[in-house]
Scaffold this motif. Structure first.
Motif, mmCIF file in Angstrom:
data_model
loop_
_atom_site.group_PDB
_atom_site.id
_atom_site.type_symbol
_atom_site.label_atom_id
_atom_site.label_comp_id
_atom_site.label_asym_id
_atom_site.label_seq_id
_atom_site.Cartn_x
_atom_site.Cartn_y
_atom_site.Cartn_z
ATOM 1 N N GLY A 58 3.135 -1.228 4.187
ATOM 2 C CA GLY A 58 2.887 0.187 3.939
ATOM 3 C C GLY A 58 4.140 0.885 3.435
ATOM 4 O O GLY A 58 5.229 0.694 3.987
ATOM 5 N N THR A 101 -3.385 2.826 3.887
ATOM 6 C CA THR A 101 -2.794 1.605 4.443
ATOM 7 C C THR A 101 -3.604 1.075 5.623
ATOM 8 O O THR A 101 -3.816 -0.132 5.749
ATOM 9 N N SER A 102 -4.081 1.958 6.472
ATOM 10 C CA SER A 102 -4.907 1.516 7.608
ATOM 11 C C SER A 102 -6.220 0.917 7.138
ATOM 12 O O SER A 102 -6.672 -0.109 7.662
ATOM 13 N N MET A 142 1.388 5.586 9.460
ATOM 14 C CA MET A 142 1.362 4.151 9.148
ATOM 15 C C MET A 142 1.912 3.329 10.309
ATOM 16 O O MET A 142 1.389 2.251 10.635
ATOM 17 N N SER A 148 -0.739 2.811 12.926
ATOM 18 C CA SER A 148 -2.019 2.282 12.471
ATOM 19 C C SER A 148 -2.626 1.348 13.506
ATOM 20 O O SER A 148 -1.924 0.536 14.129
ATOM 21 N N VAL A 190 0.136 -6.804 4.967
ATOM 22 C CA VAL A 190 0.103 -5.522 4.259
ATOM 23 C C VAL A 190 1.409 -4.789 4.542
ATOM 24 O O VAL A 190 1.810 -4.664 5.707
ATOM 25 N N GLY A 212 -5.523 -2.427 5.615
ATOM 26 C CA GLY A 212 -5.197 -3.370 6.674
ATOM 27 C C GLY A 212 -6.414 -3.866 7.428
ATOM 28 O O GLY A 212 -6.432 -4.995 7.922
ATOM 29 N N SER A 254 0.849 -1.196 0.000
ATOM 30 C CA SER A 254 0.000 0.000 0.000
ATOM 31 C C SER A 254 0.881 1.240 0.000
ATOM 32 O O SER A 254 1.570 1.522 0.981
ATOM 33 N N ILE A 308 0.192 -5.019 9.712
ATOM 34 C CA ILE A 308 0.835 -4.072 8.803
ATOM 35 C C ILE A 308 2.307 -3.914 9.191
ATOM 36 O O ILE A 308 2.637 -3.719 10.355
#
Length: 254
Positions: free
Chosen positions: A202, A189-190, A222, A225, A200, A193, A180, A230
């Motif tokens: 980021g 990204t959050s 990020m 998050s 994931v 996720g 992401s 992530i």
């Protein structure tokens, strides 16, 4: 020297097609070769399954040419990252086989064709928040393709128009790894996720206004998050995210 070249050399020794002394000469440069300004890790492909990649930023065009030439002697594929158009033009006059992508800022030397993964193989999905994030996203996507990994792209699907992201729901939930790429506040990204069950990665970008601090705001967002699963790489590090995703996928595929 990559694994396939070493196997060919050992087979040739075993069959008597090459003398032991000649084979030793070919192996003499392992595990590295000293060019004076660079020590090339010729053993990396044997250790990690990935050859050394040339980080071209702040190297002279002449150094880039010499390093890529030497790696090309030992590997069937060579990748250069963070390459300016001026350096790329110089390299192409010395190494005409080099392919340059100005968006991803990548130089590629490849013998034969890139491995084309089957359509039913596991894949990495590379998504980006906005069109301005595309250079970093393409660095990730094209690095993955260079490594033989199946890639699916979905760009400009940021949360300011979140319906664009939800339109990719089936592909997102079927992915084995997601990269992401986002700037600004990094919210993509959050959200990703929180939607998927796969890892994931980021990638914060340096795209944003003043208080964005050239990516630091996105990086911290990020890292903080609330969505689990992530991992975050450094600002604009599409290459690092791609290698990480490739290593995860390689374990999945065995």
């Amino acid at each position: 020297m990559d694994r396939s070249k070493l196997e060919d050399l050992l087979d040739a020794v075993q069959s008597g097609d090459i003398a032991v002394d000649d084979a030793l000469k070919k192996l003499a440069s392992l595990p590295f070769e000293n060019l004076g300004y660079a020590r090339l890790d010729l053993h990396r492909d044997l250790r990690q399954g990935l050859p050394e990649v040339v980080f071209c930023q702040n190297k002279t065009p002449e150094q880039v040419v010499a390093i890529m030439k030497k790696l090309w002697e030992h590997h069937d594929r060579v990748l250069g990252t963070r390459v300016s158009p001026e350096t790329a033009a110089f390299v192409q006059t010395r190494l005409p086989a080099v392919d340059y992508d100005s968006t991803a800022r990548l130089l590629k030397l490849i013998r034969g064709d890139l491995l084309q993964p089957a359509e039913d193989t596991p894949y990495v999905m590379v998504v980006s928040g906005g069109t301005s994030d595309q250079p970093v996203a393409e660095e990730a996507a094209q690095t993955l393709e260079f490594l033989g990994t199946r890639v699916i792209r979905a760009y400009d699907i940021g949360v300011s128009g979140v319906h664009r992201l939800f339109d990719q729901h089936e592909l997102l939930t079927s992915a084995d790894v997601i990269i992401s790429v986002a700037g600004m506040e990094g919210a993509l990204t959050s959200v990703v996720g929180g939607l998927v069950s796969c890892p994931v990665i980021g990638v914060p970008t340096s795209v944003g206004y003043g208080a964005h601090f050239e990516g630091i705001t996105t990086l911290l967002a990020m890292l903080n998050s609330c969505a689990p699963g992530i991992a975050v790489v450094n600002i604009d590090n599409g290459f690092g995210a791609a290698v990480y995703a490739h290593l995860i996928l390689r374990r999945i595929q065995g």
